[in-house]
Design a protein around this motif. Structure first.
Motif, PDB file in Angstrom:
ATOM      1  N   ASP A  79     -60.704  31.013 -23.879  1.00  0.00           N
ATOM      2  CA  ASP A  79     -61.018  29.582 -23.798  1.00  0.00           C
ATOM      3  C   ASP A  79     -61.420  29.213 -22.377  1.00  0.00           C
ATOM      4  O   ASP A  79     -60.568  29.022 -21.516  1.00  0.00           O
ATOM      5  N   ASP A  80     -62.721  29.086 -22.149  1.00  0.00           N
ATOM      6  CA  ASP A  80     -63.197  28.771 -20.802  1.00  0.00           C
ATOM      7  C   ASP A  80     -63.131  27.277 -20.489  1.00  0.00           C
ATOM      8  O   ASP A  80     -63.527  26.843 -19.408  1.00  0.00           O
ATOM      9  N   THR A  81     -62.618  26.462 -21.413  1.00  0.00           N
ATOM     10  CA  THR A  81     -62.459  25.027 -21.155  1.00  0.00           C
ATOM     11  C   THR A  81     -61.050  24.683 -20.678  1.00  0.00           C
ATOM     12  O   THR A  81     -60.733  23.511 -20.501  1.00  0.00           O
ATOM     13  N   LEU A  82     -60.235  25.676 -20.484  1.00  0.00           N
ATOM     14  CA  LEU A  82     -58.866  25.470 -20.025  1.00  0.00           C
ATOM     15  C   LEU A  82     -58.885  24.748 -18.670  1.00  0.00           C
ATOM     16  O   LEU A  82     -59.500  25.233 -17.720  1.00  0.00           O
ATOM     17  N   PRO A  83     -58.258  23.563 -18.577  1.00  0.00           N
ATOM     18  CA  PRO A  83     -58.287  22.840 -17.299  1.00  0.00           C
ATOM     19  C   PRO A  83     -57.430  23.558 -16.253  1.00  0.00           C
ATOM     20  O   PRO A  83     -56.269  23.863 -16.488  1.00  0.00           O
ATOM     21  N   MET A  84     -58.057  23.839 -15.102  1.00  0.00           N
ATOM     22  CA  MET A  84     -57.357  24.522 -14.011  1.00  0.00           C
ATOM     23  C   MET A  84     -57.728  23.857 -12.697  1.00  0.00           C
ATOM     24  O   MET A  84     -58.818  23.280 -12.576  1.00  0.00           O
ATOM     25  N   PRO A  85     -56.848  23.953 -11.703  1.00  0.00           N
ATOM     26  CA  PRO A  85     -57.217  23.417 -10.392  1.00  0.00           C
ATOM     27  C   PRO A  85     -58.436  24.161  -9.839  1.00  0.00           C
ATOM     28  O   PRO A  85     -58.702  25.309 -10.225  1.00  0.00           O
ATOM     29  N   LYS A  86     -59.144  23.508  -8.929  1.00  0.00           N
ATOM     30  CA  LYS A  86     -60.391  24.079  -8.425  1.00  0.00           C
ATOM     31  C   LYS A  86     -60.192  25.471  -7.824  1.00  0.00           C
ATOM     32  O   LYS A  86     -61.003  26.365  -8.022  1.00  0.00           O
ATOM     33  N   TRP A  87     -59.093  25.655  -7.098  1.00  0.00           N
ATOM     34  CA  TRP A  87     -58.864  26.944  -6.440  1.00  0.00           C
ATOM     35  C   TRP A  87     -58.595  28.065  -7.439  1.00  0.00           C
ATOM     36  O   TRP A  87     -58.665  29.234  -7.096  1.00  0.00           O
ATOM     37  N   LEU A  88     -58.307  27.706  -8.681  1.00  0.00           N
ATOM     38  CA  LEU A  88     -57.977  28.717  -9.688  1.00  0.00           C
ATOM     39  C   LEU A  88     -59.041  28.836 -10.770  1.00  0.00           C
ATOM     40  O   LEU A  88     -58.876  29.588 -11.718  1.00  0.00           O
ATOM     41  N   GLN A  89     -60.147  28.145 -10.620  1.00  0.00           N
ATOM     42  CA  GLN A  89     -61.202  28.249 -11.621  1.00  0.00           C
ATOM     43  C   GLN A  89     -61.815  29.642 -11.577  1.00  0.00           C
ATOM     44  O   GLN A  89     -62.196  30.132 -10.522  1.00  0.00           O
ATOM     45  N   ILE A  90     -61.875  30.256 -12.753  1.00  0.00           N
ATOM     46  CA  ILE A  90     -62.356  31.620 -12.869  1.00  0.00           C
ATOM     47  C   ILE A  90     -63.545  31.628 -13.815  1.00  0.00           C
ATOM     48  O   ILE A  90     -63.405  31.311 -14.998  1.00  0.00           O
ATOM     49  N   ASN A  91     -64.722  31.967 -13.254  1.00  0.00           N
ATOM     50  CA  ASN A  91     -65.949  31.969 -14.044  1.00  0.00           C
ATOM     51  C   ASN A  91     -66.403  33.372 -14.444  1.00  0.00           C
ATOM     52  O   ASN A  91     -67.204  33.527 -15.347  1.00  0.00           O
TER      53      ASN A  91
END
Length: 151
Positions: A79-91
């Motif tokens: 699920d790539d829509t999982l809300p995460m803080p900016k520092w933890l966003q994994i693309n």
């Protein structure tokens, strides 16, 4: 559907995170009771307490690295829509590797701090520090290279 096979390492790493965290908390609680039971208050016991706390931080940092792996894999494969803080966003996998390398650098710094606090004058802490510094420099180079590749 094959992406759901990734649930195995996701659940496995999440379990490892929980196990490491709980184990270290239990270890700290028993250590505190043991210290109170002994009732010894001295410069040496305070130093040993400080080393124990630094070691606990080290284990917690490793647990955090495992947690980042778990949520990163979930974000990448399920699920790539999982809300995460900016520092933890994994693309992509490079983002996951970069987050893990950052935690490894912090763990290495804690490792050196633990050795420096526990230093009794008999070992060559400087050589150990230089070796860790070289590893940290290499890992930092890796992070910079990945960041430049993204820009």
């Amino acid at each position: 559907m094959s992406r759901y096979i990734m649930l195995v390492p996701i659940v496995g790493t999440l379990f490892c995170f929980v196990a490491l965290t709980l184990y270290e908390v239990i270890y700290l609680v028993f250590g505190a009771f043991e210290a109170i039971e002994k009732g010894a208050i001295s410069a040496k016991s305070v130093k040993m307490l400080a080393v124990g706390i630094v070691e606990a931080v080290d284990v917690f940092l490793i647990a955090i690295a495992v947690y980042i792996t778990s949520i990163g894999l979930y974000s990448l494969f399920i699920d790539d829509t999982l809300p995460m803080p900016k520092w933890l966003q994994i693309n992509d996998l490079d983002d996951l590797k970069s987050n893990l390398v950052s935690v490894v650098i912090a763990v290495l710094a804690v490792l050196f701090l633990r050795e420096a606090v526990a230093w009794d004058g008999t070992r060559d802490v400087a050589a150990f520090g230089v070796a860790l510094a070289l590893v940290i420099v290499a890992l930092t180079f890796f992070l910079k290279k990945n960041a430049a590749k993204k820009n």
